[in-house]
Design a protein around this motif. Structure first.
Motif, PDB file in Angstrom:
ATOM      1  N   MET A   1       0.649  -0.975  -0.016  1.00  0.00           N
ATOM      2  CA  MET A   1       0.083   0.004  -0.028  1.00  0.00           C
ATOM      3  C   MET A   1       0.886   1.210   0.115  1.00  0.00           C
ATOM      4  O   MET A   1       2.001   1.277   0.794  1.00  0.00           O
ATOM      5  N   THR A   2       0.512   2.176  -0.809  1.00  0.00           N
ATOM      6  CA  THR A   2       1.348   3.428  -0.763  1.00  0.00           C
ATOM      7  C   THR A   2       0.772   4.574   0.145  1.00  0.00           C
ATOM      8  O   THR A   2       1.661   5.530   0.138  1.00  0.00           O
ATOM      9  N   LYS A   3      -0.243   4.272   0.760  1.00  0.00           N
ATOM     10  CA  LYS A   3      -0.649   5.234   1.548  1.00  0.00           C
ATOM     11  C   LYS A   3      -0.812   4.692   3.227  1.00  0.00           C
ATOM     12  O   LYS A   3      -1.185   3.486   3.287  1.00  0.00           O
ATOM     13  N   GLY A   4      -0.757   5.709   4.305  1.00  0.00           N
ATOM     14  CA  GLY A   4      -1.133   5.419   5.413  1.00  0.00           C
ATOM     15  C   GLY A   4       0.133   4.641   6.057  1.00  0.00           C
ATOM     16  O   GLY A   4       1.018   3.862   5.581  1.00  0.00           O
ATOM     17  N   LYS A   5       0.212   4.625   7.521  1.00  0.00           N
ATOM     18  CA  LYS A   5       1.198   4.358   8.461  1.00  0.00           C
ATOM     19  C   LYS A   5       0.877   2.921   8.516  1.00  0.00           C
ATOM     20  O   LYS A   5       0.474   2.505   9.838  1.00  0.00           O
ATOM     21  N   VAL A   6       1.102   1.887   7.801  1.00  0.00           N
ATOM     22  CA  VAL A   6       0.998   0.436   7.856  1.00  0.00           C
ATOM     23  C   VAL A   6       2.300  -0.353   7.572  1.00  0.00           C
ATOM     24  O   VAL A   6       3.051   0.154   6.928  1.00  0.00           O
ATOM     25  N   ASP A   7       2.198  -1.725   8.256  1.00  0.00           N
ATOM     26  CA  ASP A   7       3.224  -2.621   8.145  1.00  0.00           C
ATOM     27  C   ASP A   7       2.523  -3.552   7.150  1.00  0.00           C
ATOM     28  O   ASP A   7       1.600  -3.662   6.841  1.00  0.00           O
ATOM     29  N   MET A   8       3.546  -3.893   6.288  1.00  0.00           N
ATOM     30  CA  MET A   8       3.270  -4.826   5.343  1.00  0.00           C
ATOM     31  C   MET A   8       4.280  -6.245   5.225  1.00  0.00           C
ATOM     32  O   MET A   8       5.637  -6.072   5.518  1.00  0.00           O
ATOM     33  N   VAL A   9       3.614  -7.504   4.910  1.00  0.00           N
ATOM     34  CA  VAL A   9       4.364  -8.645   4.627  1.00  0.00           C
ATOM     35  C   VAL A   9       4.074  -9.082   3.293  1.00  0.00           C
ATOM     36  O   VAL A   9       2.620  -9.514   3.556  1.00  0.00           O
ATOM     37  N   LEU A  10       4.807  -9.681   2.663  1.00  0.00           N
ATOM     38  CA  LEU A  10       4.513 -10.380   1.391  1.00  0.00           C
ATOM     39  C   LEU A  10       5.749 -11.017   1.015  1.00  0.00           C
ATOM     40  O   LEU A  10       6.839 -10.741   1.507  1.00  0.00           O
ATOM     41  N   SER A  11       5.454 -11.807   0.120  1.00  0.00           N
ATOM     42  CA  SER A  11       6.649 -12.720  -0.634  1.00  0.00           C
ATOM     43  C   SER A  11       7.250 -11.904  -1.515  1.00  0.00           C
ATOM     44  O   SER A  11       6.800 -10.810  -2.174  1.00  0.00           O
TER      45      SER A  11
END
Length: 344
Positions: free
Chosen positions: A157-167
């Motif tokens: 995601m390009t917006k918001g203060k979020v963490d990301m987990v992906l392959s």
């Protein structure tokens, strides 16, 4: 007579955050009585509120009577085994920490996604795990800005203060196509996922990189894009093979579309791997039971789930952490569908 400097009668949430030395999201979480905020942070915020005389609006005053021990999870396809394994891993971590999991399935429908996001907010979940329907979901970014801890799974995601987990989608797709090239294939088709999702674009990117590195052409007519579901895999593969009978190999971007593609290949009367070699993405328990067994790019689904849960717990405990992205390596599992000789 000089005028006396007046104190701002309506200090803002931003001023509270600045005085407390925390983010606005942390102030919001204290106001909404979110659990798992460190005592020293909560004290700083409350002292800043008292010092400035900040009066939150009625929405912010609706403090929860009890601490939330509920984690929300929203996925795009609850029938997909990829999400099943991840959900099991996430649930195991949170259960051991005293949390319950509230599951929702959007079926990749943005309207359902908005409805479930609203429900999660109303339920007062302590945190949210979500596979979004696209890379820019304003409602997700707004929830994060309000202070809800969020981890995005299998997407960026390009917006918001979020963490990301992906392959590592690019490397995984590259390894699949490189394997086919090493087996002598030069006319390799691709059944890809939706390009509105970063996973679809990244796997397509890996396909392109492998072809270009080998000096092979990439024809637009060799590529089709589906919606990650069985039926689209069937339809796109049937159309691709009927219009490009000279293709000798296919790289298919997810597990459900791979099953559809296998049905289409059988309906076309082609033999795997004698007439066409196949490599899929996602290693499912049934991959080894297919005839022939499926060569595929394995995602570390259980590890992904564990990382997601760990990141969300960290975000709940430390809301001011900077956004983090975990890229989890993939593994190419070679079986008979690609035509590779198996070691005895």
């Amino acid at each position: 007579m000089p005028s006396r400097k007046q104190r701002n009668p309506t200090p803002s949430l931003l001023e509270v955050a600045k005085l407390a030395g925390v983010s606005p999201a942390t102030v919001s979480r204290v106001l909404h009585n979110y659990p798992h905020i460190r005592d020293e942070l909560r004290t700083k915020v409350l002292e800043a509120i008292a010092s400035l005389g900040y009066e939150p609006n009625r929405v912010a005053q609706r403090l929860r009577a009890t601490q939330s021990h509920l984690i929300g999870m929203i996925v795009t396809d609850i029938t997909n085994p990829f999400f099943n394994t991840i959900m099991a891993s996430i649930e195991n971590v949170f259960f051991n920490k005293g949390f319950s999991l509230l599951m929702s399935n959007t079926a990749s429908d943005p309207e359902k996604e908005l409805a479930y996001l609203s429900m999660m907010e109303n339920e007062g979940v302590a945190g949210l795990v979500i596979a979004t329907t696209s890379e820019n979901v304003d409602a997700v970014a707004k929830l994060a800005d309000k202070g809800l801890p969020i981890v995005i799974i299998d997407r960026r995601m390009t917006k918001g203060k979020v963490d990301m987990v992906l392959s590592d989608n690019v490397a995984g797709a590259f390894s699949a196509v490189e394997h086919l090239i090493q087996l002598g294939h030069t006319r390799i088709g691709h059944i890809g996922g939706p390009l509105r999702l970063t996973s679809g674009r990244e796997r397509y990117q890996g396909y392109q990189q492998a072809m270009l590195q080998a000096g092979l052409p990439i024809e637009d007519s060799w590529v089709r894009f589906g919606d990650h579901r069985h039926q689209s895999g069937y339809e796109q593969t049937l159309e691709l093979l009927n219009s490009n009978p000279s293709l000798t190999a296919l790289f298919i971007e997810n597990n459900m579309m791979t099953l559809g593609a296998l049905n289409a290949i059988h309906d076309c009367g082609r033999r795997i791997p004698d007439d066409i070699a196949i490599v899929g993405f996602d290693d499912m328990p049934w991959s080894v039971s297919l005839n022939p067994p499926l060569t595929t790019v394995a995602q570390a689904t259980y590890d992904i789930g564990t990382r997601v849960a760990t990141r969300l717990l960290e975000r709940i405990e430390q809301p001011d952490l900077p956004p983090r992205t975990d890229i989890v390596p993939t593994t190419l599992i070679v079986r008979e569908s690609s035509g590779a000789k198996q070691s005895s």
